[in-house]
Design an enzyme around this catalytic site. Structure first.
Site, PDB file in Angstrom:
ATOM      1  N   LYS A  61     -24.952 -17.619  -0.841  1.00 44.34           N
ATOM      2  CA  LYS A  61     -24.141 -16.598  -1.530  1.00 44.34           C
ATOM      3  C   LYS A  61     -24.906 -15.910  -2.664  1.00 44.34           C
ATOM      4  O   LYS A  61     -24.662 -14.747  -2.975  1.00 44.34           O
ATOM      5  CB  LYS A  61     -22.864 -17.223  -2.101  1.00 44.34           C
TER       6      LYS A  61
ATOM      7  N   GLU B 296     -12.949 -12.155  -6.392  1.00 39.06           N
ATOM      8  CA  GLU B 296     -11.879 -13.058  -6.005  1.00 39.06           C
ATOM      9  C   GLU B 296     -12.549 -14.316  -5.486  1.00 39.06           C
ATOM     10  O   GLU B 296     -13.689 -14.282  -5.029  1.00 39.06           O
ATOM     11  CB  GLU B 296     -11.012 -12.427  -4.918  1.00 39.06           C
TER      12      GLU B 296
ATOM     13  N   SER C  73     -26.344 -23.049   5.542  1.00 41.91           N
ATOM     14  CA  SER C  73     -26.023 -22.031   4.536  1.00 41.91           C
ATOM     15  C   SER C  73     -25.849 -22.579   3.123  1.00 41.91           C
ATOM     16  O   SER C  73     -26.040 -21.872   2.147  1.00 41.91           O
ATOM     17  CB  SER C  73     -24.766 -21.272   4.953  1.00 41.91           C
TER      18      SER C  73
END
Lengths: 423, 262
Positions: free
Chosen positions: A100, A122, A389
């Site tokens: 991310k 969010e 990930s």
């Protein structure tokens, strides 16, 4: 549900100028969001052409996040499965522990370039909120994270870090008090404060240009894999496997290989407790075409088009929609959709920990589960690359709970009963 | 379409500010929606929006969002929305419009929905998340026009000149102008930003303007009257409904609308 293979000459040519990937994507938003999205698109197109922007981003990737992340050959796991060679692209070794950060850094630079002073995001489980708060601290942005009240209560460790990083976590107290309501609250904030505020979206979803921006900032993952595998094996992989929530890590590793048709691409969705309504988040297992949250794609919805409840042990995959480019690639037959259940993911997580000493995030464990199923069916000269990930040690509360670790529960109780004691 | 155009023409001739009210179908129950809409019509609402409840109403605030959720939890379906529309439009001359999110219509089938909504007596559709920018894919405005429904365009203070010009090509009936700006100061005057915004919209779109900014008092309506053709009252009605004691809800709503209209 079956996808229909079609002839596409260049998979990297999309989206079109209005953000369509075939019939997917687009910009289905209320009028008040149009000017903000147009401003963002113009700023991104300009940044994309600017070598200084890329240089700054690459420097951050290298010196802040620790890129390139390793492409690691899992020799023990491969030997145990007696099939294809399994490599993992260890995105978990990024700063903040997951892929991310790649698109958060890119979007933070974009926000800075646009002269914004405030970022909002969010978050559901808190991972994206944490990555957003991290870049806000680094770049000196004021930061507000919207999070459903229920999630704030469930994810205290992430809330703790977001607040330490200087972000204001605003609990959303209406609706179901979870992710959808947080999106709703963040959008309203953006509409009201668009002049000085950047909305940092957390996946390759939403209205144009977000799916493209997020994909582009993530595509560094696939570029590194190509180079690293070339060095280690002198060739391309046969399979690439990634878990798919919104699609940011999957698009990140797939994009570089889209036109290498011999490389098979597999997206793994959350099978949850099994493929029954409300029990899973596998959009290609019973989802239908819809237009929600600003884009057209596959969504799990009822006969009236109401979005259905989803479930997955991993918060990052627990989402009713999927990014538009993933839907397009699935429809054209370029990617294959699979799923792993909660149980399979938890088992894969433990196998990878025991064989290689690598703790994957629960999301990534879904991709590992698929590799464990696939490898034994393949010859030993085949190569599978799994996008790992994120790492799982940061998810200790969630994983310990999912594994029903009795000693962990006792530890938590002892902490409550004797705060401050070292046991 | 006929009832809507007639109402707009009557408002124009009388030079009176019209009132558009709003309900969420199935909130708090289907029978109550029917009673509410009739009560609104009897007391002077000039147009009424019937919102079809949706799971992800991104353009709505908390009050309406909760009403959507309650209605869906009660089991309200699209067929209920169409049935309620059909029953009410058969009994009332006040033009009724469907408001809702595009996924409901897309899922139903755009052409089929327009056909069925028109058959049920809907005069127009207010769908905030289907911009004309996607018309070449969706053919939504085309279907509305084909079946005699007025597709209401929504504009915002952030709309650029370029977008207002483009939207003008699709606008019919009236234009829904959303605004965060409302009344300022103790003298209850419209915020100057709101007046400028409405003037800017009029430069490009020559249709009656319906304006909503959280209107909840007669003073708001009076202040708006010189600058717009229709006042939109939405969440204030739901808030009032929620606050009124059982047994006095419908009467209370009627009283409130009468006050707004005088």
């Amino acid at each position: 549900m079956k996808s229909i293979a079609v002839q596409v000459t260049n998979y990297q040519a999309l989206p079109d100028e209005r953000g369509h990937f075939g019939i997917y994507g687009g910009r289905y938003v209320p009028e008040m969001l149009f000017p903000a999205l147009e401003e963002l698109e113009a700023a991104y197109l300009e940044a994309k052409k600017d070598p200084a922007f890329h240089k700054e981003l690459n420097d951050l990737y290298t010196h802040y996040s620790g890129r390139p992340t390793p492409l690691y050959f899992c020799s023990n796991l491969s030997r145990q499965l007696q099939g294809a060679k399994i490599y993992v692209k260890n995105e978990g070794l990024n700063h903040t522990g997951a892929h991310k950060i790649n698109h958060c850094l890119g979007q933070a630079l974009l926000a800075k370039r646009m002269g914004k002073r405030r970022i909002i995001a969010e978050t559901g489980a808190g991972q994206h909120g944490l990555a957003s708060a991290t870049v806000a601290a680094k770049f000196g942005f004021q930061c507000v994270i919207y999070m459903g009240e229920v999630d704030v209560a469930r994810q205290r460790p992430n809330v703790f870090w977001m607040e330490r990083l200087g972000a204001e976590v605003r609990p959303v107290t209406f609706g179901n008090k979870t992710l959808t309501d947080a999106v709703n609250a963040a959008l309203k904030d953006w509409i009201e404060n668009v002049r000085d505020t950047y909305y940092l979206l957390g996946s390759a979803v939403g209205p144009h240009p977000y799916p493209t921006i997020v994909r582009d900032f993530q595509s560094v993952v696939g570029r590194e894999v190509r180079k690293q595998l070339q060095e280690q094996e002198g060739r391309l992989p046969d399979y690439i496997i990634a878990c798919v929530g919104g699609g940011s890590n999957a698009m990140g590793i797939f994009y570089e290989f889209l036109n290498e048709e011999k490389v098979r691409l597999i997206g793994v969705e959350a099978g949850g407790r099994g493929i029954r309504p409300g029990e899973h988040a596998a959009r290609f297992q019973g989802g239908r075409l819809g237009v929600v949250e600003g884009f057209k794609s596959f969504f799990l919805q009822d006969e009236d088009g109401q979005i259905m409840k989803t479930h997955s042990v991993s918060a990052g995959l627990d989402y009713a929609g999927v990014g538009p480019e993933i839907s397009y690639l699935w429809e054209t037959g370029r990617i294959q959709a699979s799923y792993a259940t909660d149980e399979e993911a938890l088992e894969a997580l433990q196998i990878l920990i025991r064989t290689e000493g690598i703790i994957p995030a629960l999301e990534s464990a879904h991709a590992v589960a698929e590799a464990i199923k696939l490898a034994p069916k393949l010859d030993r000269d085949k190569i599978i690359v799994v996008n790992l990930s994120g790492r799982g040690d940061k998810d200790i509360f969630i994983i310990a709970e999912a594994l029903k670790d009795v000693k962990w529960q006792e530890f938590l109780k002892s902490k409550v009963n004797h705060p401050g004691h070292v046991t | 379409m006929r009832k809507l155009l007639q109402t707009l023409e009557t408002l124009r001739q009388k030079r009176k500010l019209g009132l558009m009210t709003h309900v969420v179908v199935g909130y708090p129950r289907l029978e109550e929606t029917i009673r509410l809409v009739k009560a609104m019509g009897e007391t002077g609402a000039d147009l009424i929006e019937l919102q079809m409840p949706f799971s992800d109403p991104v353009a709505d605030g908390p009050t309406i969002l909760i009403a959507n959720k309650v209605s869906l939890d009660q089991g309200t379906k699209m067929r209920d929305c169409l049935r309620v529309m059909s029953q009410l439009s058969g009994e009332m001359e006040v033009p009724l419009l469907f408001m809702g999110y595009y996924n409901l219509i897309f899922n139903y089938g755009v052409e089929k929905f327009c056909q069925d909504a028109a058959k049920a007596g809907a005069q127009g559709l207010i769908v905030p998340d289907i911009p004309p920018d996607e018309e070449s894919e969706e053919h939504y405005y085309e279907a509305c026009n084909q079946y005699g429904l007025v597709p209401i365009i929504v504009v915002s203070p952030a709309s650029t000149e370029k977008r207002l010009k483009m939207l003008a090509n699709y606008a019919k009936g009236f234009v829904y102008a959303v605004s965060r700006y409302g009344i300022t100061g103790a003298r209850a005057e419209l915020a100057p930003e709101l007046i400028d915004y409405l003037k800017r919209v009029r430069q490009f779109i020559h249709l009656p303007l319906a304006v909503g900014f959280g209107i909840s008092k007669k003073e708001h309506i009076q202040a708006l009257a010189p600058h717009a053709e229709i006042a939109v009252v939405g969440s204030a009605l739901i808030n009032l409904y929620n606050q009124l004691p059982e047994g006095e809800k419908i009467e209370g709503i009627k009283k409130f609308i009468r006050e707004l209209k005088n």
